[in-house]
Design an enzyme around this catalytic site. Structure first.
Site, mmCIF file in Angstrom:
data_model
loop_
_atom_site.group_PDB
_atom_site.id
_atom_site.type_symbol
_atom_site.label_atom_id
_atom_site.label_comp_id
_atom_site.label_asym_id
_atom_site.label_seq_id
_atom_site.Cartn_x
_atom_site.Cartn_y
_atom_site.Cartn_z
ATOM 1 N N LYS A 162 -8.125 1.856 -1.508
ATOM 2 C CA LYS A 162 -8.842 1.486 -0.268
ATOM 3 C C LYS A 162 -9.467 2.681 0.282
ATOM 4 O O LYS A 162 -8.623 3.428 0.185
ATOM 5 C CB LYS A 162 -8.296 1.082 1.065
ATOM 6 C CG LYS A 162 -8.444 0.491 2.265
ATOM 7 C CD LYS A 162 -7.667 0.104 2.884
ATOM 8 C CE LYS A 162 -8.321 -0.567 3.827
ATOM 9 N NZ LYS A 162 -9.487 0.582 5.262
ATOM 10 N N GLN A 182 0.896 -1.053 0.294
ATOM 11 C CA GLN A 182 -0.290 0.002 0.094
ATOM 12 C C GLN A 182 1.270 1.639 -0.240
ATOM 13 O O GLN A 182 1.722 1.475 0.785
ATOM 14 C CB GLN A 182 -0.444 0.306 1.402
ATOM 15 C CG GLN A 182 -1.941 0.886 1.488
ATOM 16 C CD GLN A 182 -2.853 2.037 1.853
ATOM 17 O OE1 GLN A 182 -2.022 1.635 3.253
ATOM 18 N NE2 GLN A 182 -4.328 0.958 2.152
ATOM 19 N N CYS A 191 -6.666 6.181 5.337
ATOM 20 C CA CYS A 191 -6.411 6.612 5.959
ATOM 21 C C CYS A 191 -6.703 8.469 6.653
ATOM 22 O O CYS A 191 -6.445 9.446 5.990
ATOM 23 C CB CYS A 191 -4.509 7.019 6.591
ATOM 24 S SG CYS A 191 -4.229 7.344 7.548
#
Length: 430
Positions: free
Chosen positions: A196, A126, A156
């Site tokens: 993501k 990632q 995040c």
């Protein structure tokens, strides 16, 4: 069975060419191809050389990512992934998020950030960032390490990442850039790419806005796989920990995406804590399930049941004692590998949850705190601390998974939001 395109549902890759990869991992993949076609035919190469050149393709022969361990900063490092792979042979493992700038600026020291043992396959790197040039360079620099997928962080909520217009979940507000970033990443690698993300950011939290993001990114890039954390992110100063609990879970958004984007693949993340819930999510249609803290805080019970309960494969067949013995060999081989790091604490950290809820767990942790002060090898550390754990715990096999919320997704059909229809301006933008 869901077809997770791009992954061959066969026996997982056994790295027969691991030594060759190890010896040549610093050569860029484009050099491999250039040298391969420059003056010799493939048939003229030795068997070992042919294995080496085929390695990036052979490495895709894994079972699909029906279960994956979430990327977690300061947690899913090389040490944790080594332990996780000893317990489960089939779970997909993600690295911690690594900033593209770190890869670019540390290009002469990449092993410290990107190296891992071949046994960790299947493994996903990632990366995060907001600079297209650095994302391209970072992807190219990571190629020789043969990760099985490249994932881009758009989820995040940490102020260090999302604050000040940087990257992480704030990028969900700029899907056009994310599409460009994914195109750049895909253009510089031969492995699948994925995103993501969360289901929204602050007040941009409607189902239609989430769909707009998915539509634009998938239209502007080759991205076909999205990992969806089913909570929105709040960027008003709350901590990352609070961002995992305060915004409510909206699984109906995830299952709406399955309905409205049938040509894409979606992995669900957030609030799923045990194997029964994983199977419930998949039974409801999820292509894959990603688990974070449950896999870290209780690895023996969670990861220990992945191979049998999710993949229908044999378990690792190891006891805790046997896993500790194997991990000791690894730990002593990397202790102080980069000068003073990794420390003993770094290597032991993933094991601090290995005896979760078992007799002797508290005493083992107290002994560990004392042993950190003077033990210089993992062997001596274990000799001093494991006396706290009863033999019955050390030598027991992996237990069956405890019962969980098997009805967690049972009423999802009635909760789905209205079907998405992309507006004309969204279509034109994409």
């Amino acid at each position: 069975m869901v077809n997770f395109g791009g992954y061959s549902p066969t026996v997982p890759f056994t790295p027969v060419c691991s030594n060759i990869i190890k010896n040549h991992c610093r050569l860029p993949i484009n050099i491999y191809r250039r040298n391969l076609t420059k003056s010799r035919s493939v048939s003229s190469y030795t068997q070992a050389e042919q294995l080496h050149y085929k390695a990036p393709m052979v490495a895709r022969n894994y079972l699909p990512p029906w279960f994956s361990v979430a990327p977690m900063m300061d947690w899913t490092d090389n040490h944790y992934r080594t332990l996780a792979r000893l317990i489960s042979k089939h779970a997909w493992l993600y690295t911690e998020m690594l900033a593209a700038e770190t890869i670019v600026y540390q290009k002469d020291n990449l092993d410290r950030f990107l190296e891992y043992s071949p046994e960790q396959h299947p493994i996903v790197l990632q990366i995060g960032g907001n600079n297209l040039e650095n994302l391209a360079k970072a992807t190219e620099l990571a190629n020789p390490y043969f990760y099985d997928e490249m994932n881009f962080n758009c989820g995040c909520p940490s102020p260090k990442v999302a604050g000040h217009g940087c990257f992480g979940v704030r990028l969900m507000l700029d899907p056009k850039f994310v599409g460009e970033a994914m195109s750049v990443i895909a253009a510089n690698t031969n492995v699948p790419v994925s995103v993501k993300c969360r289901i929204g950011v602050d007040d941009h939290d409607s189902y239609n806005e989430l769909c707009d993001f998915i539509y634009k990114v998938s239209s502007l890039s080759p991205t076909k796989h999205f990992i969806i954390h089913s909570r929105k992110a709040l960027l008003n100063g709350i901590s990352p920990a609070d961002n995992r609990t305060i915004p409510p879970l909206k699984y109906e958004y995830f299952y709406g995406l399955l309905r409205d984007f049938p040509d894409l693949r979606f992995t669900i993340n957030g609030g799923i804590t045990d194997i029964n819930e994983v199977n419930a999510a998949r039974s409801a249609g999820a292509h894959g399930v990603m688990v974070g803290r449950a896999a870290y805080h209780n690895p023996w019970h969670t990861l220990g049941n992945v191979d049998t309960a999710i993949y229908g494969a044999p378990s690792c067949g190891l006891t805790r004692r046997q896993i500790i013995e194997k991990y000791q060999v690894y730990g002593d081989s990397v202790l102080g590998k980069y000068g003073s790091k990794p420390h003993m604490r770094d290597i032991v950290k993933p094991l601090l949850h290995f005896f979760y809820s078992e007799p002797g767990n508290g005493l083992w942790k107290r002994k560990a705190d004392a042993a950190f002060q003077h033990c210089t090898t993992l062997k001596s550390f274990f000799e001093e601390t494991l006396v706290a754990i009863p033999d019955s715990v050390m030598d027991s096999s992996i237990p069956r998974p405890p019962s969980g919320r098997e009805d967690l997704f049972s009423n999802m059909e009635s909760l789905l939001p209205p079907s998405y229809e992309a507006s004309e301006d969204v279509v034109l933008c994409a």
